[in-house]
Design a protein around this motif. Sequence first.
Motif: not given
Length: 933
Positions: A48, A51, A55, A66, A133, A300, A303-304, A306, A310
């Motif tokens: 994460a 990523r 971004a 975002c 999530d 960010r 939000r990403q 997992e 992360d």
Amino acid sequence: MRAHMPRVAGTALQEADARSQPRPEGSNPEAPYQAFGCSIFPSSTAPAAERASAAPQREEQGDATCPLLFIQLNQLFSTPPGLEWRETARWIKFEEKVEDGGVRWSAPHVPALPLHSLFQLRNCLQKGTMLLDLDAHSFKEIIDRALSGQPEEAELQPELRERLAALLLRQPRHQPTKSLLQLLTELVLSPCRGKAKSWSDPGAQVSETPLKEQLRNRFKKKVPPGAEAAHIAVGEVEFLEKPFIAFIRLRQGVALGSLAEVALPSRFLFILLGPRDKAKAYHEVGRAMAMLLMDELFQRVARQAEHREDLIAGMEAFLDELTVLPPGKWDPSARIPPLNCLPSLHRRTTMHPPDRQSHGNGDMAAAEDRADLGHPHSREELERTGRLFGGLLRDIRRKAPWYGSDFSDALHPQCLSAVLYIYLATVTNAITFGGMLGDATANMQGVLESFLGTAFAGSIFCLFSGQPLTILSSTGPVLVFERLLFSFSQEHSLDYLEFRLWIGLWVAFFGMVLVATEASHLVRYFTRFTEEGFCALISLIFIYDSLKKMLSLADAFPINWQYRLDNVTSYSCICNLSSPDHSSTGNDTRGTRGWGGPEASVHDASSPPALSPQPPTTLAGLSRTQCLRRGGHLLGTSCQYVPDVTLLSFLLFGGTFLSCTALKHFRSSRYFPAAVRKLVSDFAIILAILVSCAIDATLGLETPKLLVPSELKPTNPARGWIIFPFGANPWWVCLMSVVPAVLVTILIFMDQQITAVILNRREYKLQKGAGFHLDLLCVSLLMVGTSVTGLPWYVSATVISLAHMESLRKESATSAPGEHPKFLGIREQRLTGLAVFILMGVSVFMAPVLKHIPMPVLYGVFLHMGVVALNSIQLTDRVRLLLMPAKHQPDLAYLRHVPLWRVHLFTGIQLLCLALLWVLKSTMAAIIFPVMV
């Protein structure tokens, strides 16, 4: 075994060594650094975080950004009715706190908190419940899932779980944003109503639908569209022996009823409840969570993410970028105001380590600053194609797709303000240069020709040019050439207009050759030195001419130095028609040298309004003009008196300049709503002119007014509207005209292209591209039309064009509290310039209206344009540095990397060259000054 183990505090010192180890081919050596800034020990990078670091690059390639987060911190308080949730702080880019007393919000400020609270937060994220999530549709469902998702070693007893659920589901008390009118109303009505009722009952549960107070909250207007909410709840309760911690991320934004201060879909929740006696620590941990979520890069990651790891990795990346202020060196209670300019995400993710080989000094920020100091011209518009008219065809292909939007983008109120502002500036410029052209050419070209030529050339240029924001006008070097050409024609018995026609045709031909051979690519070799010298010279000319025109008022309207109030009984002025011998001391012909105002009578114009002059002994009732026309003479001690027109004119001049400057800066004022400030700033020049005209009309003094021609006929009756190429001069004149045409071509090329370079700077963020070749073609073809009709020659006017662009600046709407408007670019379109030049043509029929505008007011606008253009160049900043001690100098980028003595040396050379240009332009050799720039 999991691929990414959670990291503890000590392992953050193991990151940068990984960069010094050999890496497999194809790997990205900067990936760990992009996520972990300046760490010196290696560490596994969470996906994460990787990523998130990439971004901003994806964002530049068109990926969606975002949504902005509105973060609300609720804290648990003990009240007589029971425990109550209260909103104590909120964030949208900056922090706002509820002040002591709970009746107002603080000013937005940069949040600051103890470093220890971040380490405590990391422990919370490592040990607490993590729900990523989560699919839930109500706040009650979220709380139930959070309480049931506790790890086995921290699982709560059913009784505690019920008590926590009941506590967390209580309705928080928000601090609504109230207008000044609401506060005054409450203040007036509070004695009648007694003690105000709480916003919500402490025992009420969160409603599934928004409450009326939420829907009417004025703060909703400050939240940008598309924003989501994050909720942080912290507090201490007596029935817990160990903290309850939960971090929840919803899969989709869900409206949680009355939980938030404003009705927004919620995305994140963080809950921290624990034993008593640690309320301050809980509060600071909640603020630390809010600060993390407020950071765009960490958001960010959140939000990403997992896995839990992360989030931990993203938090350590955040820690790597922190700057710690030592205790005792600053006041922690001080609130840091928001900055005007914040570093971009792209710059934060491309910071390089100190041992990077490509930069021995190790300061990537310094490298970027040095790159920004350059003045790059390696743009696609100036690249050579190697084909005839290749650059012109490329300009046409580049500008053609934008042609429709060049008109539709002008449908904005700001464009109306720009039209009125630039129109008045262009009218003043046309009258000034038209009058000087008339004096230099025996009225072969005058004010009317200047009006018609400006309207014709400007309209054509705005319709077909590559950069329609450019304003065409007569310039000083062209005026000097016209004066020299007319003198040469008179001395050699040549027809001036026919000679000028052939020069214009040759200039147009040479201009076409320059366009065909792509000579405009030479613009890439123009440096900041050249541009600043040219812009500074033109700006100083505007300032000098406006002051010179104002000082000339003392000749036409002299100040009454000899007036004495005690001698009021002896003042008189009569018209004597009998004896011219007695006129030596009293004759005054100043009335014939006015600025076009109506002549006053003897009693009105020749004696003070407050005086009671003695009746004339010869003829009474005659005006000064009638007396002089009959051969009479003005006799008396008050014949020299002129009303204080000069004083009022200078007041109007200075007042207009100061009003323009103050109203332009009104956009950043603290008073009135943002919409009002923006409207006043957009129409600043027009408002200043209207106020000055109203003051002038109220006082009623005969200040010099704007004069506009009212008839469509040449200024000189001996000429016509069409100039024929043969008949008045010998045949060889058409060939001899090549020599002066070469000089004019150089003059036009340099004047046009230097202005084009200044207007197309990257800092203006123009989106529709430039058109150097197309602009030069338009100017060359217009030389034919203006030469055939005997109208003045036109080229880009630097100061008026810069004023045009300044009046069309686009800035972001200030939505978030504390956020400063960002410069978004220029409103690129063709309609404002076209409307200005159409109004110029119509101005011939608008003389009854325009004659009420005082000339000092327009000269004040001229001074404002010159000062604004002068302040837009770096040379002005460096001149200020000459007068500042080093400790008071601003933190400019070039001062970090260039020795101060070299900066001063560069500035001194520029000032010396500028002085040389000023001397040169004041002589007959002024025609070559663009070459010397």
